[in-house]
Motif scaffolding. Structure first.
Motif, PDB file in Angstrom:
ATOM      1  N   LEU A   1       3.537  -9.940   2.312  1.00 48.83           N
ATOM      2  CA  LEU A   1       3.004  -8.671   2.806  1.00 48.83           C
ATOM      3  C   LEU A   1       4.058  -7.793   3.476  1.00 48.83           C
ATOM      4  O   LEU A   1       4.158  -6.607   3.141  1.00 48.83           O
ATOM      5  CB  LEU A   1       1.817  -8.935   3.738  1.00 48.83           C
ATOM      6  CG  LEU A   1       0.560  -9.458   3.019  1.00 48.83           C
ATOM      7  CD1 LEU A   1      -0.592  -9.612   3.993  1.00 48.83           C
ATOM      8  CD2 LEU A   1       0.166  -8.552   1.874  1.00 48.83           C
ATOM      9  N   PRO A   2       4.883  -8.326   4.407  1.00 50.42           N
ATOM     10  CA  PRO A   2       5.893  -7.434   5.008  1.00 50.42           C
ATOM     11  C   PRO A   2       6.833  -6.825   3.973  1.00 50.42           C
ATOM     12  O   PRO A   2       7.123  -5.624   4.012  1.00 50.42           O
ATOM     13  CB  PRO A   2       6.664  -8.361   5.951  1.00 50.42           C
ATOM     14  CG  PRO A   2       5.807  -9.531   6.175  1.00 50.42           C
ATOM     15  CD  PRO A   2       4.901  -9.669   5.004  1.00 50.42           C
ATOM     16  N   VAL A   3       7.269  -7.662   3.022  1.00 48.87           N
ATOM     17  CA  VAL A   3       8.200  -7.151   2.021  1.00 48.87           C
ATOM     18  C   VAL A   3       7.524  -6.076   1.181  1.00 48.87           C
ATOM     19  O   VAL A   3       8.109  -5.021   0.894  1.00 48.87           O
ATOM     20  CB  VAL A   3       8.720  -8.319   1.142  1.00 48.87           C
ATOM     21  CG1 VAL A   3       9.442  -7.786  -0.078  1.00 48.87           C
ATOM     22  CG2 VAL A   3       9.632  -9.213   1.948  1.00 48.87           C
TER      23      VAL A   3
ATOM     24  N   GLU B   1       4.999   3.098   6.197  1.00 47.03           N
ATOM     25  CA  GLU B   1       4.921   1.650   6.003  1.00 47.03           C
ATOM     26  C   GLU B   1       3.813   1.014   6.825  1.00 47.03           C
ATOM     27  O   GLU B   1       3.134   0.097   6.363  1.00 47.03           O
ATOM     28  CB  GLU B   1       6.232   0.970   6.404  1.00 47.03           C
ATOM     29  CG  GLU B   1       7.469   1.408   5.673  1.00 47.03           C
ATOM     30  CD  GLU B   1       8.202   2.504   6.409  1.00 47.03           C
ATOM     31  OE1 GLU B   1       7.576   3.190   7.244  1.00 47.03           O
ATOM     32  OE2 GLU B   1       9.400   2.691   6.143  1.00 47.03           O
ATOM     33  N   PHE B   2       3.644   1.503   8.051  1.00 49.00           N
ATOM     34  CA  PHE B   2       2.695   0.789   8.915  1.00 49.00           C
ATOM     35  C   PHE B   2       1.264   0.981   8.442  1.00 49.00           C
ATOM     36  O   PHE B   2       0.419   0.119   8.651  1.00 49.00           O
ATOM     37  CB  PHE B   2       2.868   1.191  10.383  1.00 49.00           C
ATOM     38  CG  PHE B   2       2.683   2.656  10.649  1.00 49.00           C
ATOM     39  CD1 PHE B   2       1.441   3.162  10.934  1.00 49.00           C
ATOM     40  CD2 PHE B   2       3.779   3.516  10.621  1.00 49.00           C
ATOM     41  CE1 PHE B   2       1.275   4.510  11.192  1.00 49.00           C
ATOM     42  CE2 PHE B   2       3.623   4.848  10.877  1.00 49.00           C
ATOM     43  CZ  PHE B   2       2.368   5.358  11.152  1.00 49.00           C
ATOM     44  N   LEU B   3       0.997   2.127   7.751  1.00 48.29           N
ATOM     45  CA  LEU B   3      -0.337   2.299   7.173  1.00 48.29           C
ATOM     46  C   LEU B   3      -0.551   1.320   6.030  1.00 48.29           C
ATOM     47  O   LEU B   3      -1.615   0.703   5.906  1.00 48.29           O
ATOM     48  CB  LEU B   3      -0.515   3.722   6.676  1.00 48.29           C
ATOM     49  CG  LEU B   3      -0.898   4.738   7.741  1.00 48.29           C
ATOM     50  CD1 LEU B   3      -1.214   6.082   7.109  1.00 48.29           C
ATOM     51  CD2 LEU B   3      -2.110   4.248   8.528  1.00 48.29           C
TER      52      LEU B   3
ATOM     53  N   VAL C   1      -1.287  -2.006   7.588  1.00 45.26           N
ATOM     54  CA  VAL C   1      -2.666  -2.180   8.051  1.00 45.26           C
ATOM     55  C   VAL C   1      -3.594  -2.391   6.860  1.00 45.26           C
ATOM     56  O   VAL C   1      -4.442  -3.290   6.847  1.00 45.26           O
ATOM     57  CB  VAL C   1      -3.088  -0.961   8.900  1.00 45.26           C
ATOM     58  CG1 VAL C   1      -4.560  -1.047   9.249  1.00 45.26           C
ATOM     59  CG2 VAL C   1      -2.236  -0.883  10.150  1.00 45.26           C
ATOM     60  N   GLY C   2      -3.398  -1.559   5.835  1.00 43.76           N
ATOM     61  CA  GLY C   2      -4.258  -1.664   4.657  1.00 43.76           C
ATOM     62  C   GLY C   2      -4.119  -3.012   3.978  1.00 43.76           C
ATOM     63  O   GLY C   2      -5.115  -3.650   3.621  1.00 43.76           O
ATOM     64  N   LEU C   3      -2.896  -3.476   3.821  1.00 48.70           N
ATOM     65  CA  LEU C   3      -2.676  -4.743   3.132  1.00 48.70           C
ATOM     66  C   LEU C   3      -3.208  -5.903   3.953  1.00 48.70           C
ATOM     67  O   LEU C   3      -3.780  -6.861   3.415  1.00 48.70           O
ATOM     68  CB  LEU C   3      -1.187  -4.935   2.837  1.00 48.70           C
ATOM     69  CG  LEU C   3      -0.602  -4.008   1.769  1.00 48.70           C
ATOM     70  CD1 LEU C   3       0.887  -4.225   1.624  1.00 48.70           C
ATOM     71  CD2 LEU C   3      -1.290  -4.230   0.433  1.00 48.70           C
ATOM     72  N   VAL C   4      -3.039  -5.828   5.270  1.00 47.22           N
ATOM     73  CA  VAL C   4      -3.579  -6.885   6.134  1.00 47.22           C
ATOM     74  C   VAL C   4      -5.091  -6.952   5.962  1.00 47.22           C
ATOM     75  O   VAL C   4      -5.675  -8.032   5.817  1.00 47.22           O
ATOM     76  CB  VAL C   4      -3.214  -6.614   7.610  1.00 47.22           C
ATOM     77  CG1 VAL C   4      -4.106  -7.423   8.542  1.00 47.22           C
ATOM     78  CG2 VAL C   4      -1.757  -6.942   7.860  1.00 47.22           C
ATOM     79  N   TYR C   5      -5.712  -5.783   5.909  1.00 52.39           N
ATOM     80  CA  TYR C   5      -7.160  -5.763   5.759  1.00 52.39           C
ATOM     81  C   TYR C   5      -7.560  -6.421   4.436  1.00 52.39           C
ATOM     82  O   TYR C   5      -8.434  -7.291   4.392  1.00 52.39           O
ATOM     83  CB  TYR C   5      -7.679  -4.322   5.822  1.00 52.39           C
ATOM     84  CG  TYR C   5      -9.160  -4.237   5.562  1.00 52.39           C
ATOM     85  CD1 TYR C   5     -10.068  -4.677   6.533  1.00 52.39           C
ATOM     86  CD2 TYR C   5      -9.649  -3.761   4.356  1.00 52.39           C
ATOM     87  CE1 TYR C   5     -11.420  -4.638   6.289  1.00 52.39           C
ATOM     88  CE2 TYR C   5     -11.000  -3.716   4.110  1.00 52.39           C
ATOM     89  CZ  TYR C   5     -11.887  -4.157   5.077  1.00 52.39           C
ATOM     90  OH  TYR C   5     -13.229  -4.131   4.832  1.00 52.39           O
ATOM     91  N   LEU C   6      -6.900  -6.006   3.336  1.00 56.15           N
ATOM     92  CA  LEU C   6      -7.292  -6.514   2.019  1.00 56.15           C
ATOM     93  C   LEU C   6      -6.963  -7.997   1.865  1.00 56.15           C
ATOM     94  O   LEU C   6      -7.835  -8.815   1.579  1.00 56.15           O
ATOM     95  CB  LEU C   6      -6.586  -5.722   0.917  1.00 56.15           C
ATOM     96  CG  LEU C   6      -7.122  -4.318   0.662  1.00 56.15           C
ATOM     97  CD1 LEU C   6      -6.339  -3.657  -0.453  1.00 56.15           C
ATOM     98  CD2 LEU C   6      -8.604  -4.372   0.300  1.00 56.15           C
TER      99      LEU C   6
END
Lengths: 340, 323
Positions: free
Chosen positions: B190-192, B159-161, B164-169
């Motif tokens: 994003l968290p969900v 999940e944490f990867l 990170v990826g979603l936060v970046y995008l």
């Protein structure tokens, strides 16, 4: 009036090169309120033909008609032909109660109380207690489940019922019950029945007429007493002779037959004919194996211009229907007594 | 009929009793492990919490007030007694009762965990059923290959990867969604999503396999021969029979999803239990860490039991098999 007609039906599975012809130009009529027995060994295409009639298998050629009209593909009209399957233990959804399974095929818009009443009526038709509507199929015996399957098939008020080996998964003691229920209902409701079985005594008990299938072909058909008493096709005769007889003398005779006719106990030939000619010639006890002069069996496909529409070069020629009926019937009964 | 009904009832009751007993034993193990946690951590937890510059008499007084000088058995009994009274201890940093902190932080965690679970099921069921129908009897081999490879990749990325990826995008590249904090509905996305993608992929895979297996069953053939419309065949006859395994895995995934919140909340600075436990570990606030560990553990144990009980109700064989 409910007549199911198979006209020149062919069913192929797979591609052109690696495919398999399961049913090859079969024509068969189940007359109004009649019972037609369909017999033949495993792999002869009996079930495939039946499945085509309920739309489980697409046709490659020919057509299937109900009362002269092609079968509907969907909607209530498509439910006029119903099928009962071999294995009652798996033919019912384990998550649905018996009543739910039966009621599913009812027309839309019926109220809950009429549905309940109809389920109870159908259960009683097949001699089951109406309290069974709430039980799950897992709690019933094989014979009870098969009767539920019958009630399920009757729920959509079919004109034709196809019974595909409905007793072969059942105990001998239960077979009679299920068969009698089916026969009584057929008489009571006037439905037409296509009765598929490899059990010849059962077929004889049930059917008005009999069709014999071999490797996708219907090799002989006619009234039951004609087929049983005056079989034209050698394959039909072998089928009749293969019914075991419990008497001691008959058993000895069977052993002798086995020694005398090694050809007929061989495995069925490959359903994909690599040869021309009669499909049965490589096993036929009266064909080129035993009579080398009968080369025509290897080269030419036999027509059905014979008595009982037998597809055999050496069957009797078609006789006018003026044959003395009584003598045929008595011959049939003696022969049946002898062979069954 | 009634005799058999009573028999199955007694089997059910016996199963319920046995399963509850197992839960209690597991809970006791969890309690003991959480209790021993502070005693196996190297160093003095009080000294760690108060810092190296704290005066020695303050540390000694705090140790005394926490009962850390008592014999281990006495401490254990006191701990159990307090737990039964609902007292999880007091934070060494904020001085607030741990149970109060739990109650305050729980809604944030629960909301994303449940949303993610519902979302995962809502994605997985149509996908699993759809691809099951599409690839039945070995049809559409390419679609099957594509589906299994994509879903297995998605199912194994932690999940944490994803986070990170979603936060970046979404947060850095396109800047359309907030990347931190809990503020309004868009902050949930994003968290969900991070929590839901992996479980959804796994569930869809399992459901597809189950559907393919069920669709070869004889009663499906019966339903087809009945000429039922396709949606009824797939949804009423096939899906309920395919759900048993899916439900088992689904319940376990909900448990792991709650654990997954720890990492996801840290990435998104989500004010829930997950970020609180990470913080409490960093500040050596052991009563808080202990309380949250207890809570997470108990949740997973209870969820597993609920799944077992639902399965036993749906399929009584599973209960008998475990006797």
């Amino acid at each position: 009036m409910s007549e199911l007609c198979f006209h020149d039906v062919s069913i192929r599975f797979g591609g052109l090169r690696h495919g398999l012809t399961a049913v090859d130009h079969a024509s068969l009529t189940v007359p109004d309120s009649g019972i037609v027995g369909l017999v033949g060994e495993s792999g002869s295409g009996k079930s495939t033909l039946a499945r085509a009639a309920v739309g489980l298998v697409p046709l490659s050629g020919g057509r299937i008609e109900l009362n002269g009209r092609p079968l509907a593909r969907r909607g209530p009209e498509s439910r006029r032909v119903q099928m009962i399957f071999q294995d009652p233990s798996s033919a019912l959804n384990p998550r649905m109660s018996v009543g739910e399974s039966i009621a599913e095929a009812f027309p839309r818009g019926s109220t809950a109380s009429t549905r309940r009443a109809e389920v109870a009526r159908l259960l009683e038709l097949v001699h089951l207690d109406r309290a069974h509507a709430k039980s799950s199929p897992a709690r019933m015996s094989g014979g009870q489940r098969q009767r539920v399957a019958l009630a399920r098939a009757l729920a959509s008020r079919p004109e034709v019922v196809i019974a595909d080996e409905i007793t072969s998964a059942l105990d001998v003691s239960i077979q009679g019950t299920v068969i009698n229920v089916l026969r009584d209902l057929q008489r009571e409701l006037g439905i037409s029945v296509l009765f598929i079985s490899h059990n010849l005594p059962l077929v004889r008990y049930m059917s008005d007429s009999i069709a014999v299938m071999y490797l996708g072909r219907i090799v002989e058909q006619g009234p039951a007493e004609q087929i049983l008493g005056n079989a034209q096709h050698p394959y039909t005769r072998e089928l009749l002779a293969a019914v075991p007889d419990s008497s001691r003398q008959a058993q000895r005779q069977d052993v002798q037959d086995f020694v005398l006719h090694p050809a007929v106990v061989s495995e069925p030939t490959d359903p994909e004919p690599l040869h021309n000619g009669c499909r049965y010639h490589s096993r036929c006890p009266v064909g080129p194996l035993t009579n080398p002069e009968r080369g025509i069996c290897r080269t030419e496909d036999p027509s059905e211009e014979h008595a009982n529409e037998a597809a055999c070069h050496f069957a009797e020629p078609r006789t006018p229907p003026s044959t003395d009926g009584t003598s045929v019937a008595s011959a049939a009964s003696t022969s049946v007594r002898k062979s069954l | 009929m009634t005799a058999r009904g009573m028999w199955t009832d007694s089997v059910r009751v016996r199963y319920l009793v046995r399963r509850t007993g197992r839960l209690l034993v597991s809970l006791l193990v969890l309690l003991t492990a959480a209790f021993l946690m502070i005693h196996v951590i190297p160093g003095d937890p009080v000294r760690g919490a108060l810092g190296p510059t704290a005066p020695a008499d303050l540390v000694a007084a705090r140790r005394e007030s926490l009962g850390l000088n008592d014999p281990l058995a006495v401490q254990y009994l006191n701990y159990l007694r307090h737990l039964l009274a609902g007292d999880l201890g007091t934070s060494m940093i904020s001085g607030l009762p741990v149970s109060e902190m739990l109650a305050q932080r729980l809604p944030a965690t629960l909301s994303i965990a449940l949303l993610a679970f519902v979302g995962a099921v809502a994605i997985a069921v149509p996908l699993g059923v759809g691809f099951g129908v599409l690839t039945r009897n070995g049809r559409a081999r390419r679609a099957e290959l594509g589906f299994t490879s994509v879903s297995s990749v998605l199912g194994t990325i932690p999940e944490f990867l994803f986070a990170v990826g979603l936060v970046y995008l979404f947060g850095v590249q396109w800047q359309i969604l907030p990347v931190a904090g809990r503020s309004g509905p868009e902050s949930y996305v994003l968290p969900v999503l991070c929590l839901a993608i992996g479980p959804a992929a796994l569930l869809a895979r399992i459901l597809r396999v189950e559907m393919v297996a069920i669709l070869t069953a004889d009663f499906i053939r019966t339903a087809r021969a009945k000429r039922l419309p396709a949606p009824i065949i797939y949804l009423r006859h096939a899906l309920p029979n395919a759900l048993t395994a899916t439900l088992t895995i689904g319940g376990l995934l909900l448990g792991s999803m709650i654990a997954g919140t720890i990492l996801v909340e840290s990435v998104f600075a989500w004010p829930g239990l997950g970020s609180t436990i990470v913080q409490s570990i960093l500040t050596k606030d052991y009563p808080v860490a202990q309380g949250i560990v207890l809570f997470y553990g108990a949740t997973v144990l209870v969820l597993t039991m609920v799944v077992d009980l639902i399965l036993a109700a749906l399929d009584p064989r599973s209960a008998i098999g475990q006797s």
